[in-house]
Design an enzyme around this catalytic site. Structure first.
Site, PDB file in Angstrom:
ATOM      1  N   LYS A 124       0.869  -1.315   0.002  1.00 46.25           N
ATOM      2  CA  LYS A 124      -0.026   0.087  -0.243  1.00 46.25           C
ATOM      3  C   LYS A 124       0.929   1.381   0.003  1.00 46.25           C
ATOM      4  CE  LYS A 124      -1.824   0.838   3.930  1.00 46.25           C
ATOM      5  NZ  LYS A 124      -1.483   2.247   4.374  1.00 46.25           N
ATOM      6  N   ASP A 130      -5.353   7.914   3.067  1.00 41.67           N
ATOM      7  CA  ASP A 130      -4.796   6.897   3.439  1.00 41.67           C
ATOM      8  C   ASP A 130      -5.604   6.139   4.357  1.00 41.67           C
ATOM      9  OD1 ASP A 130      -3.050   4.498   3.686  1.00 41.67           O
ATOM     10  OD2 ASP A 130      -1.616   5.558   4.675  1.00 41.67           O
ATOM     11  N   GLU A 131      -5.573   4.723   4.883  1.00 46.66           N
ATOM     12  CA  GLU A 131      -6.483   4.207   5.668  1.00 46.66           C
ATOM     13  C   GLU A 131      -7.646   4.671   5.612  1.00 46.66           C
ATOM     14  OE1 GLU A 131      -5.268   1.484   6.980  1.00 46.66           O
ATOM     15  OE2 GLU A 131      -3.105   1.690   7.249  1.00 46.66           O
ATOM     16  N   ARG A 139      -0.157 -10.834  10.084  1.00 43.70           N
ATOM     17  CA  ARG A 139       1.040 -10.132  10.556  1.00 43.70           C
ATOM     18  C   ARG A 139       2.317 -11.025  10.302  1.00 43.70           C
ATOM     19  NH1 ARG A 139       0.054  -5.697   9.415  1.00 43.70           N
ATOM     20  NH2 ARG A 139      -2.031  -6.754   8.628  1.00 43.70           N
TER      21      ARG A 139
END
Length: 678
Positions: free
Chosen positions: A35, A220-221, A615
């Site tokens: 990203k 973003d996000e 993760r």
């Protein structure tokens, strides 16, 4: 034009996102899909390739850290002079910039103050006193929490339908707070979004100024955006539809902060002609880890259909272990870490233990310390450094040894008893003069009302009650067959829960700190079981164990060797070679709210586990405990419902572990011998 340089390293989907400049663009960026690379390459391409002036570009993020990282990467890709005028900031920083230029329009002086939390509390405390309300009984933080909610939802406290005591007080204080801030020419953190939105809505010429100045917008996000921030952004960009939003609805885990996942899900409805790009190749995790994560998240309702994939091969499936209790869970995790460290398969800093809430860290911290494995609690205090734990241990130390003046000075006025530093200074001087402990001075005051007459009667009564409590628990700890129930009773009688509730504004923080105290009781309960094999454990034995654990702090030069302990929320955006996701039980993950609520609450809990599962780079373990203790009492636990959703092609399910510490140690030594032979 052709794309050169770093852009050549992009895959087809990334290239499409980078090269789409005009019109609305929705980029679904799956976990580990590159990203940040896409965002920075897109901006670099706009400036270097399409020759868009940097001053026309606004890129917004949610944290200063991510905005700084974005800027640092861009400077390595684009000459600094070509980035002049670009806006790379957080929503709040952008709001502050607008206010500095135009706040005068709202009746403020341009040299306004930005109140921090301490300023706000002091101000609300004064307002409460003006209404003859005691700030000790109506904590300013509770009122501020309700005021902040009102400002972010734009619903006055009197109109929200809540009728609790603090809600009614907040409704009365809110207008006084707002008027008072303006009189002081001050604003608070919430105003950094609210007031710029007002400026843009009420003064068309200001909105037009920014809409002429900026033409291209990137967020973003985006799944973490709340409604107020989105309305502010809409006014700021005006009619420009050059809006690129990047995010992943599957990683929306901040509803408790007000984020609204529906904003990203409804983006195509608001912009029917929007281009949608899906970044679905994961460059972080092995294919089997991604397969397991996909099998989980596909159970969410209302999500955008997409399937993450990885080309990183691995024959190792995700492994799930059910253990007998949280102690055995910690033994299993720490034992596996120790073996892998000795084999040099992983470095400590590339290993993470992820849990739902901070109180779960205690047994893992204890077991890592027992094995001399350095660790770091990310974004928080080590268990033994948490205030409530230090306070409780000081009470234990003082009950065990009333001559411990150092522990006494920490706890004598916690919770507040009206025994202030002035009184204690006098008593310390008296003790020093006569070579006595403060405990002996206390008893002299109790035995002789004429002793130290300058100490007020109310203070003497508080000292009497304190000494009476200490003596009573000293006797109980000496005579009771079980120590853990006595510690539980002591925590209740001291009034920790009431005091913590006064100190904290958020119910979840109060619960977390109380759970920490519960973990100390659980630790004592396990200690009794362990020591009971060789005779009755005493409170002195337990305190000696605590001293060894508390003193065994990792050294700063061991940073690379530290295993990372953190919550799943804190892990978002991070990655590790090896991850243990622990405590996968009903009531923990999903948490207890799902008993009363379904739908979106369950979906967010599932997204949280999905974030944790994406993760690790190389290996993922999942664990749960069949029983768990709460204030020393053993309670049955049910495995998380989410475990039933995981693909058996990607996850190995192992039966309940029944190994005790001796068996684990034996196995570990056998493993070590094999390594030596090898």
């Amino acid at each position: 034009m052709s794309l050169t340089g770093p852009l050549m390293k992009l895959n087809a989907a990334q290239m499409e996102a980078v090269s789409t400049i005009q019109g609305p663009l929705l980029v679904f960026a799956g976990a580990g899909s590159g990203k940040t690379r896409v965002i920075t390459n897109r901006i670099a391409h706009m400036v270097e390739g399409v020759k868009i002036p940097a001053s026309k570009i606004v890129a917004l993020s949610f944290t200063n850290k991510s905005a700084k990282e974005m800027a640092e990467r861009l400077r390595k890709m684009v000459p600094r002079e070509k980035l002049k005028g670009i806006t790379l900031s957080t929503f709040h920083s952008l709001g502050l910039k607008i206010l500095k230029e135009h706040i005068g329009k709202l009746g403020y002086n341009e040299t306004f103050l930005l109140f921090n939390g301490t300023d706000q509390e002091a101000f609300v405390s004064d307002l409460l006193k003006s209404k003859r309300l005691d700030p000790k009984k109506v904590p300013p933080r509770e009122i501020l929490r309700r005021i902040s909610y009102a400002k972010n939802t734009q619903v006055h406290p009197k109109d929200n339908g809540l009728t609790g005591e603090f809600d009614l007080v907040a409704a009365e204080i809110f207008p006084l707070y707002e008027d008072g801030l303006k009189e002081k020419n001050a604003i608070d953190f919430d105003d950094l979004i609210l007031l710029p939105k007002r400026l843009l809505a009420e003064f068309p010429e200001i909105a037009a100024y920014y809409q002429r100045k900026h033409e291209y917008f990137l967020v973003d996000e985006f799944q973490d955006t709340n409604q107020l921030q989105y309305e502010f952004l809409s006014l700021f960009r005006g009619n420009s539809d050059n809006l690129c939003v990047v995010g992943d609805d599957d990683q929306s885990i901040y509803a408790f902060r007000g984020s609204n996942v529906q904003l990203i899900l409804n983006f195509e409805r608001e912009f029917p002609h929007a281009k949608v790009v899906r970044l679905l190749e994961n460059y972080r995790s092995t294919s089997l880890i991604i397969q397991a994560a996909n099998s989980l998240i596909q159970n969410n309702i209302g999500r955008k259909e997409k399937t993450l994939y990885s080309r990183i091969p691995s024959a190792e499936r995700v492994e799930y272990y059910e253990t007998a209790d949280e102690r055995e869970e910690a033994i299993f995790v720490a034992g596996r870490i120790q073996t892998l460290l000795i084999k040099n398969e992983f470095k400590g800093k590339e290993i993470a233990i992820l849990f739902r809430t901070n109180f779960q860290s205690r047994p893992f911290e204890e077991e890592l310390r027992n094995r001399s494995i350095p660790y770091k609690v990310v974004g928080g205090y080590n268990f033994f450094d948490r205030k409530e734990i230090r306070d409780c241990i000081s009470y234990l130390r003082y009950v065990a040894n009333p001559k411990d003046d150092y522990s006494l000075l920490r706890i004598i006025n916690y919770p507040k008893r009206g025994i202030g530093p002035g009184t204690m200074q006098k008593l310390q001087e008296e003790a020093f003069t006569h070579k006595l402990s403060l405990y002996e001075i206390f008893h002299k005051m109790i035995e002789s009302p004429d002793y130290l007459p300058e100490v007020k009667a109310k203070v003497r009564q508080e000292i009497y009650q304190f000494v009476e409590m200490v003596d009573a628990f000293k006797k109980k700890f000496a005579m009771s067959q079980k120590l853990a129930p006595v510690l539980r009773e002591m925590i209740t009688q001291i009034g920790f829960e009431r005091e913590i509730s006064m100190e904290e504004t958020e119910e979840k923080v109060v619960k977390a700190r109380i759970y920490n105290l519960s973990e100390l009781v659980n630790m004592l309960s396990f200690f009794e079981e362990e020591e009971g094999r060789e005779g009755k454990a005493t409170i002195f034995d337990f305190l000696q164990r605590l001293v060894l654990l508390m003193e065994d702090e990792p050294k700063e030069d061991e940073e690379d060797r530290r295993v990372q302990l953190l919550t799943m929320h804190q892990s978002k955006g991070l990655e590790y070679d090896l991850v243990f996701l622990v405590g996968l039980e009903e009531g923990i993950l999903p948490n207890s709210r799902v008993i009363e609520e379904e739908g979106e609450v369950v979906d967010e809990e599932r997204r949280l586990l999905y974030v944790g599962m994406t993760r690790p780079r190389r290996k993922l373990y999942l664990t749960s405990a069949r029983t768990r203790r709460k204030f020393g009492e053993q309670i049955e636990s049910a495995p998380s419902r989410f475990l039933n959703e995981l693909s058996q092609d990607a996850v190995l399910f192992f039966p309940m572990e029944t190994k005790d510490r001796d068996t684990e140690t034996k196995n570990f030594l056998e493993e070590l011998d094999k390594l030596k032979v090898g």
